[in-house]
Design an enzyme around this catalytic site. Structure first.
Site, PDB file in Angstrom:
ATOM      1  CB  CYS A  49      34.716  35.344  44.932  1.00 21.48           C
ATOM      2  SG  CYS A  49      33.714  35.312  46.211  1.00 21.48           S
ATOM      3  CG  ASP A  50      36.513  40.182  40.316  1.00 23.45           C
ATOM      4  OD1 ASP A  50      36.569  39.673  39.248  1.00 23.45           O
ATOM      5  OD2 ASP A  50      36.284  41.241  40.655  1.00 23.45           O
ATOM      6  CB  SER A  51      39.641  40.247  44.546  1.00 23.32           C
ATOM      7  OG  SER A  51      38.962  39.508  45.390  1.00 23.32           O
ATOM      8  N   GLY A  97      34.412  41.421  46.304  1.00 23.85           N
ATOM      9  CA  GLY A  97      33.059  41.255  46.229  1.00 23.85           C
ATOM     10  C   GLY A  97      32.544  39.392  46.226  1.00 23.85           C
TER      11      GLY A  97
END
Length: 449
Positions: A133-135, A170
């Site tokens: 994940c990435d924000s 993501g």
């Protein structure tokens, strides 16, 4: 109707407490495997591939690329474990000290047969699932990453007062058994309330907004300054749970198969304590992993690992003769069981792993023993029935060199120790008892080639 339940482990390629908390609250006990990806390098590479400048990548593209890069990085380490497992050879020697019928004798089985019996990742038809994940937060089209510095965080927070921004997250979910992957980006609008500069100075002084996307958190101290959220609130905390459920379904995995087995009283300490035999506990910041915990054994002792434990005894061979000359040992942290003694890098076996996979993973995490650099040549299991410890015997592969490094706080030191000097160290009791057997076996295996 077939109601058979099969738990599929979920690996989270992140050390984010917020993401882990979201999963646990949803009934999923994730295995934590941080990716340690160089994010600026990944984004620069993506921009270069498309002939664009880094600033031309919008927030949605960035989080999608980074989420997949994080998942792919951890997938590579897991694949290296499976490759080492496929290359493994030798025998498993099993000793059952609590079984009187053994009369102290060891039973031998070819390792190839034992691996089939163990199961684990290499035999799984589906799973474990691996999530990256990435924000990122943006306002007026301007991406705002982690501020890092207090003055930058304060400037941003004051600029966001009374306004609305967008937080995108993501997600990349990989089925490690099949290699199939699913991707998605979630989005939510974050509406900030009114606040004054003095309050923001106090908030920044706590340190909370310095290492989070957009300089705020929804689940922490920053929650009081957020007027509302339009869209999925869990996505604002770094992981959209509805998105994850949809991705799991896309890979053919039922959401309920990811739920943890909550009620397993036979695998928990009778008093529910998390403390070890000496009454010491791991540092509070240590991440709990599925399989962590103490087991009260029939031998009268308390052992670490609800699924058992495993470690790697790695030997270095003389370049000319091929004979083993040293072994890589761990000086154990004071807070651990028999702290201050020397033994092999290892630890609790996680859910979904077999002992070989657990030992290879633990030795990499604790001592930087990379699976691709070693050749597994045998193993030894001390089997107590409900609990067991598996020692994986291995040599450095020809042309490979293992440089030990402390990757966590479970070691005081890591050293290559000459075979003749091992017995002179204060050894972990069980390892000390087995060391003469281990040394003889390593020498025999080396002579056999």
């Amino acid at each position: 109707m077939n109601t058979e339940y099969r738990h599929i482990p979920l690996i989270l390629a992140s050390s984010s407490p917020s993401r882990r908390r979201l999963l646990v609250q949803a009934g999923i006990d994730p295995i934590i495997r941080p990716s340690k990806v160089d994010e600026p390098a990944v984004l620069a590479e993506q921009a270069g591939k498309s002939g664009r400048h880094l600033d031309d990548l919008d927030a949605c593209e960035r989080v999608g690329v980074l989420a997949e890069a994080k998942a792919s990085a951890v997938q590579a380490t897991m694949d290296a474990v499976k490759d080492a497992e496929r290359r493994s050879r030798g025998e498993l020697v099993t000793f059952r000290p609590l079984n009187q019928s053994d009369s102290g004798a060891s039973s031998r089985n070819p390792m190839s047969q034992v691996l089939g019996a163990w199961g684990g990742m290499i035999d799984a038809e589906r799973g474990p699932l691996l999530l990256g994940c990435d924000s990122l937060f943006s306002m007026d089209g301007v991406v705002m990453g982690k501020p890092h510095k207090p003055e930058r965080a304060l400037e941003r927070l004051m600029a966001m007062r009374g306004r609305t921004g967008t937080l995108v997250t993501g997600h990349c979910l990989i089925d490690l058994a099949t290699g199939h992957r699913a991707r998605a980006v979630s989005s939510a609008q974050v509406i900030f309330g009114d606040y004054d500069r003095a309050t923001m100075q106090a908030y920044v002084a706590t340190g909370e907004p310095l290492e989070v996307a957009g300089s705020f958190t929804l689940e922490g101290l920053g929650s009081a300054f957020i007027q509302g959220v339009e869209g999925d609130p869990s996505g604002v905390m770094g992981l959209s749970m509805p998105t994850l459920r949809a991705l799991a379904q896309e890979l053919g995995v039922s959401w309920s198969d990811l739920w943890a087995e909550r009620v397993m009283p036979e695998r928990q300490p009778a008093d529910g304590s998390t403390h070890g035999p000496e009454g010491l506990a791991a540092p509070a910041e240590n991440v709990h992993q599925p399989g962590d915990g103490w087991v009260d054994c029939a031998c009268g002792k308390r052992h670490w690992g609800l699924n058992g434990a495993a470690g790697v005894l790695l030997a270095r061979r003389d370049v000319r003769s091929g004979a083993p000359v040293s072994v890589l040992l761990q000086h154990r942290a004071r807070w651990s069981a028999e702290g201050g003694t020397w033994g092999v890098p290892g630890g609790a076996i996680s859910d979904g792993e077999n002992p070989l996979e657990g030992g290879l993973r633990e030795s990499y995490e604790e001592a930087n023993i990379r699976p691709e650099d070693i050749q597994v040549v045998g193993s030894y299991l001390e089997d107590h029935g409900p609990w067991g410890y598996t020692t994986i015997l291995a040599f450095e592969r020809p042309g490979h060199h293992v440089d030990p490094r402390m990757n966590d706080d479970e070691s005081i030191a890591l050293e290559w120790v000459d075979l003749d000097k091992v017995s002179g160290l204060p050894l972990l009791k069980a390892f000390g008892q087995d060391w003469p057997h281990f040394r003889q076996r390593l020498e025999t295996l080396a002579a056999e080639g």
